[in-house]
Design a protein around this motif. Structure first.
Motif, PDB file in Angstrom:
ATOM      1  N   GLU A 228     -10.236 -14.223  -1.935  1.00  0.00           N
ATOM      2  CA  GLU A 228      -9.049 -13.618  -2.115  1.00  0.00           C
ATOM      3  C   GLU A 228      -9.045 -12.996  -3.512  1.00  0.00           C
ATOM      4  OE1 GLU A 228      -6.119 -13.784  -0.404  1.00  0.00           O
ATOM      5  OE2 GLU A 228      -6.606 -15.376   1.156  1.00  0.00           O
ATOM      6  N   LEU A 230      -6.583 -11.578  -6.387  1.00  0.00           N
ATOM      7  CA  LEU A 230      -5.088 -11.425  -6.795  1.00  0.00           C
ATOM      8  C   LEU A 230      -5.282 -10.532  -8.007  1.00  0.00           C
ATOM      9  CD1 LEU A 230      -5.316 -14.013  -5.185  1.00  0.00           C
ATOM     10  CD2 LEU A 230      -2.961 -14.415  -5.939  1.00  0.00           C
ATOM     11  N   ILE A 287       1.972  -9.249  -6.639  1.00  0.00           N
ATOM     12  CA  ILE A 287       1.351  -9.931  -5.429  1.00  0.00           C
ATOM     13  C   ILE A 287       2.285 -10.140  -4.400  1.00  0.00           C
ATOM     14  CG2 ILE A 287      -0.473 -11.869  -4.840  1.00  0.00           C
ATOM     15  CD1 ILE A 287      -1.532  -9.892  -6.946  1.00  0.00           C
ATOM     16  N   GLU A 290       2.956 -13.151   0.893  1.00  0.00           N
ATOM     17  CA  GLU A 290       1.917 -13.712   2.062  1.00  0.00           C
ATOM     18  C   GLU A 290       0.602 -14.024   1.479  1.00  0.00           C
ATOM     19  OE1 GLU A 290       1.155 -15.601   5.034  1.00  0.00           O
ATOM     20  OE2 GLU A 290       3.030 -15.022   4.674  1.00  0.00           O
ATOM     21  N   GLN A 291       0.194 -13.450   0.312  1.00  0.00           N
ATOM     22  CA  GLN A 291      -1.063 -13.695  -0.341  1.00  0.00           C
ATOM     23  C   GLN A 291      -0.853 -14.810  -1.120  1.00  0.00           C
ATOM     24  OE1 GLN A 291      -2.840 -10.962  -2.551  1.00  0.00           O
ATOM     25  NE2 GLN A 291      -5.113 -11.795  -2.412  1.00  0.00           N
ATOM     26  N   ARG A 294      -0.817 -17.904   1.284  1.00  0.00           N
ATOM     27  CA  ARG A 294      -2.212 -18.107   1.571  1.00  0.00           C
ATOM     28  C   ARG A 294      -3.064 -18.865   0.606  1.00  0.00           C
ATOM     29  NH1 ARG A 294      -3.190 -12.889   3.580  1.00  0.00           N
ATOM     30  NH2 ARG A 294      -4.681 -12.658   1.751  1.00  0.00           N
TER      31      ARG A 294
END
Ligand code: SF4
Length: 702
Positions: A228, A230, A287, A290-291, A294
């Motif tokens: 991931e 960000l 951001i 949904e991220q 997650r």
């Protein structure tokens, strides 16, 4: 590198650059270090980066200071105006006797008038023993606590938050613990450039399937290894982290058992977090909800998670709040005190951990013992065999001392190995403050930009010329040893401070640096079971629980050094950066380091290989922004903030957001800190190096 017969001697020491603390073997021929090899230290296992392997030759640079210098009476006005190849226009050579006598006489005169008119900056590049002696010099010699060092400019806010909430300012787990982690967050840090050997462990972690979450306003190199990435809005750390923690609260992913057993203030934290929904925070941090969800689930559901952070977190006016969020995230998921879990601010300088531990901080004596506590000061006075007390008030920090020098209240400074003329925010202000001093004693290995303003210069030693101990980001205490002699009449820093101390009347009789280490042990529980003799052959991670314990890689599995053994949640609210972009200054500037250059460049810009690879001042911007401006990569631009202006070559870098400029601070010819904002975090007193409103212009006739 030559073959095994190509050197006269070899000496084990520690790399002088970053806080990773790689162990090295120095191969010496004809009195000079010929090459360097990585050896099997616990932090590096034989690995080195380009700085450690090729950046050693600065110690043999012709500009090394080899004799004490005194400012000439007919020298031009103080300024950044000395030719490093010809110091004779401003300084004359002096004997040690004359220079020390003058330094001591002037210090005593200032002390007589007002002891608080003198302050000191020690150094994170010196050893633990040298840091300890330096803080003692100010405290015992001038009876106050106006002594600080560059931790104020890097992780002071992290330390403030850690001491507040965990009870200790050091890491809770070594970075090597990542081998036992399932998930790791790296936030506000660019380890590929700034902690390159640590980064190799992080890359291996990702390659073997560990979940790597990278958070940074710049698309730093680790993104290539991340599950991931960000890339959040600069300065929006708290909104992003609170949104992640909001998900953990709302979905009840937290570790109730751990929270109940080992923490306090959870209910307040939980209630505070409810307002920070991903939907509410997404427009602020940039951001997607949904991220954020997650990432929250990935971190909370892992068996063991580590959090690493750098100066992208700490160098904000809300740097302490940023760290508070990271601490809360680790605590609510039970990620402190077990294998593969913990909190790790990646420390910058090779010995910034050790210098902080040794008390080179205005509010703490060694081992973070408060200067305000009468019994603690009494303990130190007893060890120092001094029946006088010193001030119970916190001293002034780096930027406060500079401000007081500017105002004329601080008149004398003793500066050991620091370079505030380059490293402090609003550098023109810092330089004016240095020029305003009546007495400035600089102890260093080169005529740094700061030494340009000195009255007396004392030639000191590089790390590869000295004996002592250093402590890396992992809390690992390691010996450094002299591979070569200091050039000319230069001396080891500890020996200079000792003689100056004696000359201002201190009862010091040290003849060997090991005596200083043994005195430190009398006041620092962190050194229990760590002896000079053990350090001859071992690296020891403090705390060491018994005399054969190599030390504890992970701490606080059985409680925290706070009341009732509990860590604390401290809720953090969203505070905008001090200086919002506007019509006049529409973009955002952030500063930092590059792989090849270390901090203000005083060492690496005098290293042949490193300076050849990266010889020119540069900044980086997004290629789209450059195109809109009609600027080609490699052309010059003018950068202007409310503090000042520099002209600098610009590179194109897709990793930089379209409204951002990244400026390394190693280059005196285009000094990034002329631009930076001196606004400080109220707790850590760290400046907001990571966010200034800036204007970028094409230089038409460049
Ligand atoms: Fe030196 Fe740091 Fe590079 Fe290791 S990672 S060689 S300590 S600069």
């Amino acid at each position: 590198k030559g073959d095994s017969k190509d050197y006269d001697s070899e000496t084990e020491s520690v790399c002088p650059f970053c806080g990773v603390g790689c162990k090295v073997s120095l191969k010496v021929k004809d009195g000079k270090v010929k090459y360097v090899e990585g050896i099997n230290g616990p932090a590096n296992e034989g690995r080195l980066c380009v700085k450690g392997r090729f950046g050693f030759d600065y110690i043999h640079h012709p500009h090394r200071l080899t004799k004490p210098l005194i400012r000439r009476e007919d020298a031009p006005a103080k300024g950044l105006n000395v030719d490093p190849g010809d110091l004779s226009t401003h300084f004359r050579e002096a004997s040690w006797e004359e220079a020390m006598d003058l330094a001591a006489t002037k210090l005593k005169a200032l002390r007589e008038e007002d002891p608080r008119s003198v302050a000191g900056f020690g150094s994170a590049k010196c050893t633990n023993e040298e840091a300890y002696l330096f803080q003692k010099f100010i405290r015992q010699g001038f009876r106050h606590n106006n002594v600080d060092h560059c931790t104020r400019l890097c992780h002071a806010s992290s330390v403030a938050a850690l001491i507040e909430n965990v009870g200790s300012g050091a890491v809770t787990a070594t970075f090597n613990e990542i081998v036992n982690a399932d998930v790791a967050i790296i936030i506000g840090s660019n380890p590929i450039e700034n902690h390159p050997v640590a980064a190799t462990y992080f890359k291996q972690f990702a390659k073997r399937g560990g979940k790597l979450i990278v958070m940074d306003p710049r698309g730093v190199g680790m993104r290539k290894f991340a599950d991931e990435m960000l890339q959040f809005r600069p300065g929006a750390d708290v909104s992003m982290l609170n949104a992640i923690m909001n998900v953990i609260v709302e979905e009840e992913l937290y570790d109730s058992q751990y929270i109940h057993r080992w923490t306090e203030n959870w209910e307040a934290e939980k209630e505070h977090l409810r307002q920070f929904t991903p939907e509410a925070m997404a427009p602020i941090c940039g951001i997607e909800p949904e991220q954020l969800r997650r990432v929250a689930r990935t971190f909370a559901n892992a068996k063991a998670g580590l959090i690493f952070w750098g100066m992208g977190v700490s160098q904000h006016i809300h740097g302490t709040d940023n760290s508070r969020c990271l601490i809360s995230l680790a605590l609510m998921t039970g990620n402190v005190g077990k294998p593969g879990a913990g909190l790790h601010p990646l420390r910058g300088q090779n010995n910034v951990q050790g210098a902080s531990d040794a008390g080179l901080i205005p509010m703490f004596l060694p081992d973070y013992q408060s200067v305000m506590d009468d019994s603690i000061r009494a303990k130190f006075n007893s060890v120092w065999e001094d029946d006088r007390d010193f001030s119970n008030e916190k001293g002034l920090t780096v930027t406060e001392i500079i401000d007081q020098a500017y105002a004329g209240n601080i008149k004398g400074m003793y500066i050991q190995g620091e370079n505030p003329a380059m490293s402090d925010p609003d550098a023109d202000h810092a330089r004016a403050a240095l020029a305003n001093l009546d007495l400035m004693i600089v102890q260093d290995i080169f005529l740094t930009e700061t030494a340009n303003y000195a009255d007396i210069i004392l030639p000191a030693s590089a790390l590869y010329e000295k004996n002592g101990t250093v402590s890396n980001t992992n809390r690992q205490v390691q010996r450094v040893r002299p591979a070569v002699a200091p050039p000319g009449e230069a001396r080891e820093d500890w020996a200079i401070t000792v003689e100056l101390g004696q000359r201002i009347g201190l009862n010091w009789d040290y003849t060997d640096v090991s005596q200083v280490f043994n005195e430190m042990k009398q006041t620092m529980a962190s050194l229990d079971n760590i002896t000079w003799e053990r350090l001859e052959t071992e690296t020891i991670t403090y705390p060491s629980l018994h005399e054969t314990d190599p030390g504890q890689a992970i701490v606080f599995g059985d409680g925290f050094p706070r009341a009732e053994g509990r860590a604390k949640f401290t809720p953090a609210s969203v505070i905008p950066p001090d200086e919002a972009p506007d019509e006049e200054y529409p973009m955002i500037a952030t500063t930092g380091r590059q792989l090849e250059h270390w901090h203000t460049g005083s060492m690496t810009r005098r290293s042949l290989v490193l300076d050849a690879v990266e010889p020119e001042a540069n900044c980086s911007m997004n290629p789209r922004t450059l195109k809109l401006m009609g600027v080609e990569p490699g052309e010059m631009v003018r950068l202007t903030t409310r503090r000042g202006s520099i002209d600098i070559m610009v590179r194109a870098d897709r990793a930089i957001a379209e409204d951002m400029v990244f400026i390394p601070f190693a280059y005196v010819e285009a000094a990034a800190n002329i631009l930076t904002n001196p606004a400080i975090d109220p707790y850590g007193k760290i400046p907001e190096f990571k966010f200034s409103a800036i204007r970028v212009e094409k230089i038409e006739d460049a």
